[in-house]
Design a protein around this motif. Structure first.
Motif, PDB file in Angstrom:
ATOM      1  N   TYR A 135      40.457  27.399 -24.855  1.00  0.00           N
ATOM      2  CA  TYR A 135      40.389  26.229 -24.234  1.00  0.00           C
ATOM      3  C   TYR A 135      40.362  26.253 -22.866  1.00  0.00           C
ATOM      4  O   TYR A 135      39.255  25.793 -21.973  1.00  0.00           O
ATOM      5  CB  TYR A 135      41.718  25.324 -24.227  1.00  0.00           C
ATOM      6  CG  TYR A 135      41.878  23.866 -23.620  1.00  0.00           C
ATOM      7  CD1 TYR A 135      41.070  22.854 -24.197  1.00  0.00           C
ATOM      8  CD2 TYR A 135      42.634  24.079 -22.520  1.00  0.00           C
ATOM      9  CE1 TYR A 135      40.982  21.666 -23.529  1.00  0.00           C
ATOM     10  CE2 TYR A 135      42.742  22.791 -21.796  1.00  0.00           C
ATOM     11  CZ  TYR A 135      41.905  21.167 -22.224  1.00  0.00           C
ATOM     12  OH  TYR A 135      42.053  20.405 -21.624  1.00  0.00           O
ATOM     13  N   PRO A 136      40.819  27.120 -21.863  1.00  0.00           N
ATOM     14  CA  PRO A 136      40.584  27.403 -20.641  1.00  0.00           C
ATOM     15  C   PRO A 136      39.227  28.094 -20.313  1.00  0.00           C
ATOM     16  O   PRO A 136      38.497  27.432 -19.374  1.00  0.00           O
ATOM     17  CB  PRO A 136      41.572  28.634 -20.386  1.00  0.00           C
ATOM     18  CG  PRO A 136      42.744  28.407 -21.041  1.00  0.00           C
ATOM     19  CD  PRO A 136      42.245  27.765 -22.612  1.00  0.00           C
ATOM     20  N   THR A 137      38.815  28.788 -21.281  1.00  0.00           N
ATOM     21  CA  THR A 137      37.300  28.879 -21.038  1.00  0.00           C
ATOM     22  C   THR A 137      36.355  27.909 -21.114  1.00  0.00           C
ATOM     23  O   THR A 137      35.155  27.767 -20.684  1.00  0.00           O
ATOM     24  CB  THR A 137      36.831  30.169 -21.970  1.00  0.00           C
ATOM     25  OG1 THR A 137      37.733  31.202 -22.079  1.00  0.00           O
ATOM     26  CG2 THR A 137      35.605  30.706 -21.922  1.00  0.00           C
ATOM     27  N   LEU A 138      36.716  27.097 -22.150  1.00  0.00           N
ATOM     28  CA  LEU A 138      35.843  25.895 -22.477  1.00  0.00           C
ATOM     29  C   LEU A 138      35.815  25.003 -21.164  1.00  0.00           C
ATOM     30  O   LEU A 138      34.892  24.562 -20.889  1.00  0.00           O
ATOM     31  CB  LEU A 138      36.197  25.096 -23.512  1.00  0.00           C
ATOM     32  CG  LEU A 138      35.372  24.189 -24.415  1.00  0.00           C
ATOM     33  CD1 LEU A 138      34.031  24.756 -24.808  1.00  0.00           C
ATOM     34  CD2 LEU A 138      35.974  23.403 -25.331  1.00  0.00           C
ATOM     35  N   ARG A 139      37.055  24.710 -20.711  1.00  0.00           N
ATOM     36  CA  ARG A 139      36.992  23.897 -19.578  1.00  0.00           C
ATOM     37  C   ARG A 139      36.173  24.607 -18.207  1.00  0.00           C
ATOM     38  O   ARG A 139      35.611  23.865 -17.593  1.00  0.00           O
ATOM     39  CB  ARG A 139      38.540  23.664 -19.103  1.00  0.00           C
ATOM     40  CG  ARG A 139      39.330  22.848 -20.029  1.00  0.00           C
ATOM     41  CD  ARG A 139      39.073  21.543 -20.270  1.00  0.00           C
ATOM     42  NE  ARG A 139      38.883  20.585 -19.109  1.00  0.00           N
ATOM     43  CZ  ARG A 139      38.559  19.560 -19.002  1.00  0.00           C
ATOM     44  NH1 ARG A 139      37.890  18.973 -19.948  1.00  0.00           N
ATOM     45  NH2 ARG A 139      38.747  18.877 -18.031  1.00  0.00           N
ATOM     46  N   ALA A 140      36.563  25.850 -18.174  1.00  0.00           N
ATOM     47  CA  ALA A 140      35.662  26.489 -17.234  1.00  0.00           C
ATOM     48  C   ALA A 140      33.981  26.481 -17.234  1.00  0.00           C
ATOM     49  O   ALA A 140      33.435  26.152 -16.353  1.00  0.00           O
ATOM     50  CB  ALA A 140      36.245  27.967 -16.910  1.00  0.00           C
ATOM     51  N   ASP A 141      33.705  26.486 -18.397  1.00  0.00           N
ATOM     52  CA  ASP A 141      32.282  26.259 -18.970  1.00  0.00           C
ATOM     53  C   ASP A 141      32.005  24.820 -18.447  1.00  0.00           C
ATOM     54  O   ASP A 141      30.928  24.605 -17.903  1.00  0.00           O
ATOM     55  CB  ASP A 141      32.018  26.537 -20.252  1.00  0.00           C
ATOM     56  CG  ASP A 141      31.938  28.042 -20.622  1.00  0.00           C
ATOM     57  OD1 ASP A 141      32.229  28.912 -19.449  1.00  0.00           O
ATOM     58  OD2 ASP A 141      32.243  28.628 -21.776  1.00  0.00           O
ATOM     59  N   ASP A 177      30.392  33.523 -25.366  1.00  0.00           N
ATOM     60  CA  ASP A 177      31.636  34.092 -24.716  1.00  0.00           C
ATOM     61  C   ASP A 177      31.225  35.202 -23.829  1.00  0.00           C
ATOM     62  O   ASP A 177      31.852  35.685 -23.256  1.00  0.00           O
ATOM     63  CB  ASP A 177      32.459  34.606 -25.800  1.00  0.00           C
ATOM     64  CG  ASP A 177      31.828  35.523 -26.642  1.00  0.00           C
ATOM     65  OD1 ASP A 177      30.630  35.596 -26.794  1.00  0.00           O
ATOM     66  OD2 ASP A 177      32.609  36.511 -27.352  1.00  0.00           O
ATOM     67  N   GLY A 178      29.839  35.541 -23.563  1.00  0.00           N
ATOM     68  CA  GLY A 178      29.594  36.282 -22.612  1.00  0.00           C
ATOM     69  C   GLY A 178      29.710  35.930 -21.105  1.00  0.00           C
ATOM     70  O   GLY A 178      29.625  34.722 -20.894  1.00  0.00           O
ATOM     71  N   SER A 179      29.620  36.911 -20.246  1.00  0.00           N
ATOM     72  CA  SER A 179      29.550  36.716 -18.645  1.00  0.00           C
ATOM     73  C   SER A 179      28.270  36.708 -18.254  1.00  0.00           C
ATOM     74  O   SER A 179      28.157  36.299 -17.142  1.00  0.00           O
ATOM     75  CB  SER A 179      30.575  37.909 -18.073  1.00  0.00           C
ATOM     76  OG  SER A 179      31.780  37.825 -18.549  1.00  0.00           O
ATOM     77  N   SER A 202      35.107  26.636 -33.422  1.00  0.00           N
ATOM     78  CA  SER A 202      36.604  26.579 -32.711  1.00  0.00           C
ATOM     79  C   SER A 202      37.125  27.855 -32.269  1.00  0.00           C
ATOM     80  O   SER A 202      37.685  27.845 -31.321  1.00  0.00           O
ATOM     81  CB  SER A 202      37.478  25.589 -33.625  1.00  0.00           C
ATOM     82  OG  SER A 202      37.607  26.554 -35.091  1.00  0.00           O
ATOM     83  N   ASP A 203      36.716  28.858 -32.985  1.00  0.00           N
ATOM     84  CA  ASP A 203      37.152  30.268 -32.589  1.00  0.00           C
ATOM     85  C   ASP A 203      36.498  31.004 -31.611  1.00  0.00           C
ATOM     86  O   ASP A 203      36.801  32.010 -31.432  1.00  0.00           O
ATOM     87  CB  ASP A 203      37.572  31.078 -33.817  1.00  0.00           C
ATOM     88  CG  ASP A 203      36.186  31.118 -34.681  1.00  0.00           C
ATOM     89  OD1 ASP A 203      35.211  30.484 -34.364  1.00  0.00           O
ATOM     90  OD2 ASP A 203      36.026  32.109 -35.570  1.00  0.00           O
ATOM     91  N   HIS A 212      33.851  17.695 -25.876  1.00  0.00           N
ATOM     92  CA  HIS A 212      33.054  18.133 -24.601  1.00  0.00           C
ATOM     93  C   HIS A 212      31.654  17.968 -24.676  1.00  0.00           C
ATOM     94  O   HIS A 212      30.743  17.752 -23.868  1.00  0.00           O
ATOM     95  CB  HIS A 212      33.266  19.557 -24.458  1.00  0.00           C
ATOM     96  CG  HIS A 212      32.721  20.577 -25.491  1.00  0.00           C
ATOM     97  ND1 HIS A 212      32.999  20.839 -26.705  1.00  0.00           N
ATOM     98  CD2 HIS A 212      31.119  21.420 -25.493  1.00  0.00           C
ATOM     99  CE1 HIS A 212      32.311  21.550 -27.440  1.00  0.00           C
ATOM    100  NE2 HIS A 212      31.092  21.864 -26.826  1.00  0.00           N
ATOM    101  N   CYS A 213      31.014  17.659 -25.979  1.00  0.00           N
ATOM    102  CA  CYS A 213      29.546  17.358 -26.230  1.00  0.00           C
ATOM    103  C   CYS A 213      29.440  15.848 -25.584  1.00  0.00           C
ATOM    104  O   CYS A 213      28.369  15.764 -24.732  1.00  0.00           O
ATOM    105  CB  CYS A 213      29.104  17.450 -27.562  1.00  0.00           C
ATOM    106  SG  CYS A 213      29.192  19.260 -28.131  1.00  0.00           S
ATOM    107  N   SER A 214      30.361  15.004 -25.917  1.00  0.00           N
ATOM    108  CA  SER A 214      30.210  13.474 -25.480  1.00  0.00           C
ATOM    109  C   SER A 214      30.365  13.402 -23.896  1.00  0.00           C
ATOM    110  O   SER A 214      29.781  12.735 -23.303  1.00  0.00           O
ATOM    111  CB  SER A 214      30.960  12.639 -26.126  1.00  0.00           C
ATOM    112  OG  SER A 214      32.508  12.986 -26.134  1.00  0.00           O
TER     113      SER A 214
END
Length: 1658
Positions: free
Chosen positions: A1443-1449, A1376-1378, A1438-1439, A1504-1506
């Motif tokens: 979700y927005p951060t995951l999509r951005a990554d 979660d770091g920048s 999961s914590d 997201h892994c697949s």
């Protein structure tokens, strides 16, 4: 034409109307229509009478409709000149017949037609036609059976016809046209004076017309003139009631014909003045008619006795008198006498009112009244008609003395004046009773009489003003001989009118004013008083003037029990004779009525206007003013309000005091206006004052200064006043001091001392000329010194200082010899024990310093400066000290004027150039208004030209250094405000006037004042207390003392001294910014610079934050101001960097905390220095700059980083770094800059150069002694250098850079070794920077890297990629770091820039070796492998991420894959094959991550892994695909060959794994992830088209591979043959989608092998 069309339309209407009953008319109309079509214009119609005749025929039928149509068409023909003049008689005959018809519309049409005839070319030219036409009109007018509309229309038509006839006369006789409306009655304005002014404007216009346009008189007449004359005779006969022949009328109403006559008389003046036959008719017939009608000695009967007829007669008479009195002298005289006689007869009121209206009109018309007076009153043979008119009007006014209903009449008169003032015309109510009508009529008559008298008054005033304007009389404002005589016609006329009329007017006006109480009538009469009195004053008519003033004064003061005054003739007294006074007792109740107040105002207006011509009449004015003064100061006096409905308290509070204040102010202004009176007027006023004065002592003292014999009386008077001043009674002291004040000011203001207003140069030349005057000057001033020094009474001493202040303010420029005594008095005030006297004394000092320096003797200037310095140093009042310092600044402005005025040979060459000092001049102008708390003090630029001559003889150097010495002493004052003001003033003076100082004076200023004050402030600041202060005790609350709050930044003595140090730095900064190019050329300036550098260094290292910032700003301002201009030598520039480096090194070694703000300012300063002075940087200087930056980062505060914020120093460094990139000269420094920045990233293994151990030890030894040792070193160094400089041994030589460099090196070597010469060691601790700083540093680092030259970029490329890779790898631990995200973005930018540069240049720089490139690509491959395999597509809790951060990554991962595949692997890069294989292998490892998992756990894998694995697989497919238009170069071929092998293996493995999983699961469904993967692979395989070159590496039989590779122009599907067995096994899969895709692939294989279905029949 429109006219022809309209005429044809009328003919058609006529034909239609006559169609049944009148066929002849119908036929004629149709014939006329045909005829009309052959004609083209009205002229042709006039020549052909057929058109006219048909209309006349229609009229002869005498039916209404046909007559109306016929008459209308006749009007159109006549108005368009379509009728021939020969047809006039027939037309008039037809009109006469129609006039006898009874129909109203026909009669009106007849009148319209006649009027059109008079307006057209058919205008009657002979007597019969004119008589017939006018007779038709009169017949309709006199026909009793005609409707009212016909009567009124006939009357108006006759008037217009007569006007057209006389207009034709004027035109034919070539006379000037008359002025329209002159004869009409003028509407009234709101005042009589307005009526007079309006009549002046109206008659001026008429006179201009008569003078410019009237020809000479003549007897012969034209035909038109004869017609008009005959008409005039007939009208006169009809008005007289006689019969006429020409007009063919039996009788006409006399009122109507008289109205027509009045109209002709008033509007056609030129006809009667030029044409003698007309004048004879006027003289013999019209005047006779008017005289007969005007007689009133017989009983009037019939029409002649009606008011309307009488009004017309009077109006006609008024016109004759007004317009023709010059030619009809006798007749007008008779008329006027008859009018005057009528006013005395017992006639009906309405008759007399009509006559009074006429007389009033004569009186308010200035030109008419003037003409009447010239023609009658001034001619001995004629009667005085104007005087008779005035007497008759006065007689009417005198009727108010009759007791019967006089009060009601007066009230009605007042009401009429009030209505007129409001603009409302008075009218009587229709249902008013008879008694009210009688009272109103009487009041109306009195009002007209009063207005007539006022009209005479304003006429006289107007004519008098006209005489003044044309130069016949002199204005009362001008100085003139009061006994001068009137010259000129207008002046003589005015004087004659005044002499003959004033008594009658005064009696009447005084009577009505006595009896009237209405505000409007009182104001109007008082205006008349003022106008007539002023006219008398201008005309020098003494007796009328005195009588009017006496009568006016009678109405000013109302005393109790005052009876009605007698006639004004009883008070016709000379001003010097004994007269009854208004004796007002204090116990009486005195009430000033509004009449009294208005009378007083009128008196003041007269006195202001006539002050030069009143002469002996001043006695009357002053007696009234004396009575007014007693009333104002009487406790029993009040004023009476106009409105009685206002409450008494309100009236007393508002009306009384407002009226008294206004009257008192007017009284004061009257005497103040004596300053503009001429000599005779002043003498008259003084004579009158002497008659009323009590000859008190105070009054006599105010005028003795004008006497030539003051000296013998002075000692006695002053001695007496001094004795009175020592009397214990305070009021006596006050009177004595006031008298002494007035006496001194009067003497100094006398004419004898006017010669004392000389310049200093002139006074110095005339020292021995007027010794007596100068001795007397000291005699006048010396009583003040005696009074101050000898008196023990504080109030007396304060009074002496106030008198001195008044003298200096009013007459200071006239003093010369008394200045030493004055300065002695002011100096003794500072030393006095009474502190209350110091503000009084300082007021005088301020006046002297602002206004007195230019006239003061030269030997007194230094004493004056010392006195001002004493006030600056006094302790009783800090505001006085501050203001005194600002006065010293003012004094230097005056002194500096002397410096600029000195001759060129007297000034030493080598001063600072003026061009470089414009900034100081602008600052001086800006600060000129900021002294003394906002007071505006005169600067040298504002001094008059005379002062530049006065300062030539001043020893400017001595005075200037005297001021500097005082300011230097004040700079050590214990009061912060005083010392700060002194220091600020000292440096502002040097900055403002430094351009006027020579080299020697500058050296004296530096070594005697500037550097010593720096040393003094540093010493006092170091020894000041750190104990907190308590504010001043304000009181006690709850048993505890309450103290004033002091801000924490100023609550100790040391903090107060910090503010002083800041001012010192600011002052030095201003000097160096303005004068550095000149100062650094001085021989000893380097010594001062060294001491300043040491002082700056100690202030930054050991001072407070504000002191450190000021020290940095001092250096920064100096360097930035001159480095860009090339005026700053390198040693000075180098010394600034050494200071910054040493300060930060000391802070690092000794743990001496420097405020973060200071370190930030140092970083900003370094950035500004580099930007502004890049030309002065070499490699060593740049390395030193980088080392200073590292020191600042190394000592940054870690507390902020621990709290989650970037330290302020690091933020500042991030702001500065973009500006610090090396230029072209410093290109080798790029690698040093980039490597130093890389060491600040997390996990960096780079090392930075730091100080050697010997340096650290030296630094620690230096810092172990602390700030106290630092201060002692500074003081010892400064003292030693200053003693050497002041003693002059050794003698300083000119600046030499080598000597300076060695000198500064020696100075600094005592404390540390130069960083550039010290051996380099490495310290890895510098890399322990926090992640927050790294996050902000990465974008800056990448930006700088992209700016670097290519060679320098590739030198640092591996380290940059490696450091970014380490930051990217932090994702594994801190997802979660920048930091890793920013590193990924930077990594992509670096690679894209490199690939784009290769594409742009199409070749590699030869200076970049192949091993270097190979190393770079190895680092790139390592980063991709570590990041993609180790950090991307991994399962996370999961914590951890939203979700927005995951999509951005995921988007960021996609970008990394796009750059790798699209920008690198598909581009023509120079990477080795093993690197390409490694990169493809990395993609394959990422793509296989999902398929390698067992079927039991693959369903648990996050989506997201697949998706990442499929994305990597899709990129491998894209590398193998040969799309149309793709640039297939060698690198792409190698990448394709490697990728197709890897891809086929991966696809084979995935298909086999799917079959295995399906068999293992049996009937259980296959996880969706597996199905999705297989479907994706099959779809991509179906879409994939490979290049022929790639087919050669596929594991196929030789003949198949040979066939696929031979056809190089065809992209085929040979890759499908590799997995053909696996596809055959998938045919029986349970997944329908899989089976469908397999069928598609098998068809593709069939087509690839050429085994398509064949036609057997073929």
């Amino acid at each position: 034409m429109a006219f022809m069309a309209v005429l044809e339309s009328d003919l058609r209407a006529l034909s239609a109307e006559a169609r049944r009953k009148y066929p002849a008319v119908k036929d004629g109309a149709e014939h006329a229509i045909l005829k009309l079509r052959t004609l083209s214009n009205p002229g042709e119609i006039a020549q052909n009478e057929d058109i006219l005749q048909i209309f006349l025929k229609a009229c002869k039928v005498k039916t209404v409709k046909l007559s109306v149509i016929g008459l209308s068409c006749l009007q159109k023909l006549i108005s368009h000149d379509a009728a021939s003049p020969s047809a006039l008689k027939e037309i008039l005959s037809t009109l006469k017949d129609h006039a006898e018809m009874a129909d109203e519309s026909v009669q009106l049409k007849t009148l319209q037609t006649i009027l059109i005839i008079f307006q057209s070319r058919l205008h009657p030219q002979d007597e019969d036609d004119m008589a017939q036409a006018l007779g038709i009109i009169l017949s309709l007018l006199e026909n009793s059976r005609s409707p009212d509309s016909v009567h009124s229309t006939a009357a108006a038509t006759f008037r217009q016809a007569v006007a057209l006839i006389f207009d034709n006369v004027i035109r034919e006789e070539s006379l000037p046209a008359g002025i329209a409306g002159y004869g009409n009655h003028l509407s009234r304005t709101r005042s009589v004076s307005g009526d007079v002014s309006r009549s002046i404007n109206h008659t001026t216009l008429f006179e201009g017309y008569t003078v410019s346009g009237v020809p000479s008189a003549r007897e012969n007449l034209t035909d038109a003139g004869k017609l008009g004359l005959h008409l005039l005779e007939d009208l006169t006969a009809l008005a007289a009631g006689g019969s006429v022949i020409r007009l063919r009328v039996i009788a006409v109403q006399r009122t109507f014909t008289l109205d027509i006559l009045e109209f002709v008389l008033s509007n056609y003046v030129s006809v009667f003045r030029v044409l003698l036959p007309y004048e004879q008719v006027l003289r013999h017939q019209i005047c006779s008619l008017l005289m007969t009608s005007l007689r009133a000695n017989t009983e009037l009967e019939g029409e002649a006795g009606e008011p309307s007829f009488r009004r017309l007669v009077l109006r006609s008479v008024a016109h004759v008198i007004r317009l023709y009195s010059s030619s009809l002298i006798t007749e007008c005289e008779v008329f006027l006498n008859m009018l005057v006689k009528i006013t005395a007869l017992d006639l009906p009121l309405w008759h007399r009112i009509l006559v009074l209206e006429v007389l009033r009109g004569f009186c308010v018309e200035a030109r008419t009244l003037r003409l009447l007076y010239q023609n009658f009153d001034m001619q001995p043979k004629n009667s005085s008609v104007v005087a008779s008119i005035v007497e008759s009007l006065a007689r009417v006014v005198s009727n108010i003395q009759v007791p019967d209903s006089s009060e009601e009449s007066l009230a009605a008169v007042a009401g009429m004046f009030s209505s007129k003032a409001k603009g409302v015309e008075w009218s009587l109510e229709t249902d008013a009773p008879n008694a009210a009508v009688v009272v109103a009529s009487e009041a109306h008559g009195i009002t007209l009489a009063v207005e007539g008298l006022l009209g005479v008054v304003f006429t006289v005033a107007t004519l008098t003003d006209e005489a003044v304007d044309i130069g016949e009389l002199e204005s009362p404002r001008c100085e003139s001989d009061p006994r001068g005589k009137c010259i000129g016609n207008t002046a003589v006329l005015c004087l004659s009118m005044v002499d003959s009329l004033w008594m009658t007017i005064l009696n009447a006006l005084s009577l009505i004013l006595t009896r009237s109480q209405g505000e409007a009538i009182v104001l109007e009469i008082l205006k008349g008083y003022q106008a007539f009195t002023q006219a008398c004053g201008v005309l020098r008519a003494v007796d009328p003037l005195n009588c009017f003033l006496a009568s006016l004064c009678k109405f000013t003061i109302s005393t109790p029990g005052e009876q009605d005054k007698k006639s004004v003739t009883s008070v016709m007294l000379s001003p010097g004779s004994k007269r009854p006074e208004h004796v007002v007792e204090q116990r009486d109740n005195i009430v000033l009525t509004p009449k009294n107040v208005q009378a007083l105002r009128t008196l003041f207006n007269i006195a202001h206007r006539l002050h030069n011509v009143l002469g002996s009449s001043w006695v009357l004015v002053l007696e009234t003013l004396a009575a007014l003064d007693r009333v104002i100061h009487s406790p029993h006096a009040t004023t009476q309000e106009v409105s009685a409905t206002v409450p008494r308290l309100t009236r007393e509070m508002s009306g009384q005091y407002s009226d008294f204040n206004i009257l008192s102010s007017l009284n004061s202004k009257l005497f103040e206006s004596s300053a503009i009176m001429d000599t005779f007027a002043v003498k008259s006023l003084l004579s009158a004052l002497r008659m009323l004065s009590n000859q008190c002592m105070r009054g006599s003292l105010s005028s003795f200064g004008q006497s030539p014999g003051v000296e013998p009386l002075w000692d006695h008077i002053v001695g007496h006043l001094l004795e009175l001043a020592d009397v214990a009674k305070s009021h006596v002291q006050s009177i004595a001091l006031d008298a002494l004040d007035q006496s001194i000011c009067v003497v100094l203001g006398s004419e004898r001392f006017q010669s004392g207003d000389l310049s200093r140069q002139q006074l110095d030349k005339t020292v021995t000329i007027d010794t007596e005057l100068r001795t007397f000057e000291w005699d006048v001033i010396s009583p003040l010194k005696v009074l101050y020094m000898s008196s023990q009474i504080l109030d007396v001493r304060a009074g002496a200082l106030r008198i001195l202040l008044h003298v200096l303010e009013r007459h200071g420029e006239k003093l010369y010899c008394s200045w030493p005594g004055i300065l002695e008095i002011l100096r003794s005030v500072v030393d006095a024990s009474e502190k209350d006297l110091i503000p009084l004394g300082f007021q005088s000092v301020r006046v002297v310093m602002n206004d007195g320096l230019s006239t003061m003797p030269t030997d007194c200037l230094d004493i004056c400066m010392e006195v001002t310095g004493a006030y600056s140093a006094q302790k009783s009042d800090i505001n006085i000290s501050l203001t005194a310092i600002s006065l010293l600044w003012t004094a230097t402005d005056f002194i500096a004027r002397g410096l600029s005025c000195l001759p060129t040979e007297d000034r030493e060459a080598g001063g600072p150039p003026i061009v470089e000092l414009q900034l100081a001049q602008k600052e001086h102008e800006t600060l000129g208004e900021q002294r003394n708390g906002g007071q505006t003090i005169t600067t040298t630029d504002e001094l008059p030209e005379r002062d530049s001559l006065m300062v030539n003889k001043i020893d400017c150097d001595r005075l200037l250094f005297l001021v500097f010495s005082m300011l230097q002493k004040l700079g050590a004052d214990e009061r912060p405000e005083v010392r700060n003001s002194a220091i600020r003033t000292l440096f502002q003076i040097l900055s403002s006037h430094g351009q006027k100082l020579s080299r020697v004076k500058w050296e004296d200023c530096l070594w005697k004042y500037v550097f010593p004050i720096v040393d003094s402030v540093a010493h006092l600041a170091a020894s000041s207390s750190r104990d907190e202060w308590q504010g001043q005790e304000l009181g006690i609350r709850g048993g505890k003392a309450v103290h004033m709050l002091i801000h924490h930044s100023r609550n100790t003595a040391q903090k107060q001294w910090d503010e002083t140090i800041v001012l010192v730095f600011n002052g030095i900064s201003r000097l160096l910014r303005t004068f550095f190019p000149f100062l650094q050329s001085l021989s000893k300036f380097w010594i001062g610079w060294e001491s300043l550098i040491l002082f700056v260094r100690s202030s930054i290292a050991g001072g407070s934050k504000e002191v450190a910032l000021a020290a940095i700003n001092c250096l920064q301002t100096t360097v930035l101001s001159h480095c860009s201009k090339g005026n700053l030598p390198m040693p000075y520039f180098k010394s600034v960097f050494d200071v910054y480096e040493l300060v930060l090194q000391m802070s690092l070694n000794c743990e001496n905390t420097i405020p973060s703000k200071v370190k930030q300012e140092i970083l900003h300063s370094l950035g500004d220095l580099y930007v502004q002075a890049q030309i002065m940087f070499d490699n060593d200087m740049y390395l030193q700059l980088l080392h200073i930056l590292h020191l600042a980062i190394s000592i940054s505060d870690s507390m902020e980083a621990d709290s989650g914020n970037i330290p302020a120093v690091q933020r500042t460094m991030l702001e500065v770094l973009p500006a610090l990139h090396p230029n072209e000269r410093l290109s080798p420094m790029w690698s040093h800059l980039l490597r130093q920045l890389l060491c600040y990233l997390p996990g960096s293994e780079a090392s930075l150069p730091v100080k050697a151990k010997g340096n650290e030890q030296a630094g620690s030894i230096l810092c172990s002694s602390g700030n106290q040792h630092e201060s002692s070193i500074l003081e010892t160094h400064n003292a030693k250098d200053l003693r050497t400089a002041l003693n002059g041994s050794p003698k300083a030589e000119k600046f030499d850079s080598s000597i300076v460099a060695s000198g500064i090196s020696c100075k600094i070597s005592k404390m540390q070794v130069s960083p550039s010469s010290a051996p380099m060691t490495y310290d890895s601790t510098a890399s322990n920077s926090n992640h927050l700083f790294g996050e902000k540093l990465i974008p800056v680092l990448v930006d700088l890297f992209l700016l670097a030259p290519r060679v320098e970029k590739w030198k640092a490329f591996p380290e940059v990629i490696q450091s970014l890779g380490r930051c990217m790898a932090t994702r594994r631990d801190t997802a979660d770091g920048s930091l890793w995200r920013l590193a990924v973005e930077g990594f992509n930018r670096v690679l894209v820039d490199d690939v784009n540069s290769l594409h742009f240049d199409h070749k590699i720089d030869p200076s970049i070796s192949k091993p270097m490139r190979t190393r770079c690509w190895k680092e790139v491959a390592d980063v991709y492998e570590i990041f993609l395999v180790g950090s991307c597509g991994r399962a996370l809790p999961s914590d951890v991420l939203s979700y927005p951060t995951l999509r951005a990554d995921e988007t960021l991962e996609t970008t990394v894959l796009n750059v790798l595949c699209d920008q690198i692997l598909k581009s023509s890069v120079d990477a080795p094959n093993e690197i390409l294989q490694r990169l493809i292998s990395t993609l394959d490892r990422c793509a296989s991550r999902t398929v390698c998992l067992p079927v039991e756990s693959v369903g648990l894998l996050p989506f997201h892994c697949s998706r990442f694995s499929l994305a990597c697989l899709q990129k491998i497919f894209s590398l193998c695909s040969c799309d149309p238009g793709t640039d297939w170069h060698s690198t792409r071929t190698e990448v394709g060959k490697c990728a197709i092998t890897v891809l086929m293996n991966r696809c084979e493995f995935m298909l086999q794994r799917f079959l295995i999983d399906e068999n293992v699961l049996g009937e259980a469904p296959v996880p969706s992830v597996r199905v999705v993967e297989v479907v994706f692979v099959l779809q991509e395989l179906a879409r994939l088209v490979i290049h022929p070159a790639m087919a050669s590496v596929l594991p196929l039989p030789a003949y198949v591979r040979e066939r696929a590779s031979q056809d190089k122009d065809r992209e085929g599907c040979a890759h499908l043959l590799v997995i053909f067995p696996s596809l055959c096994e998938l045919v029986v899969s349970r997944e329908a989608r899989v089976r469908e895709l397999v069928q598609v692939l098998l068809r593709l294989i069939t087509r690839e092998l050429g085994l398509q279905k064949l036609n057997l029949s073929g």
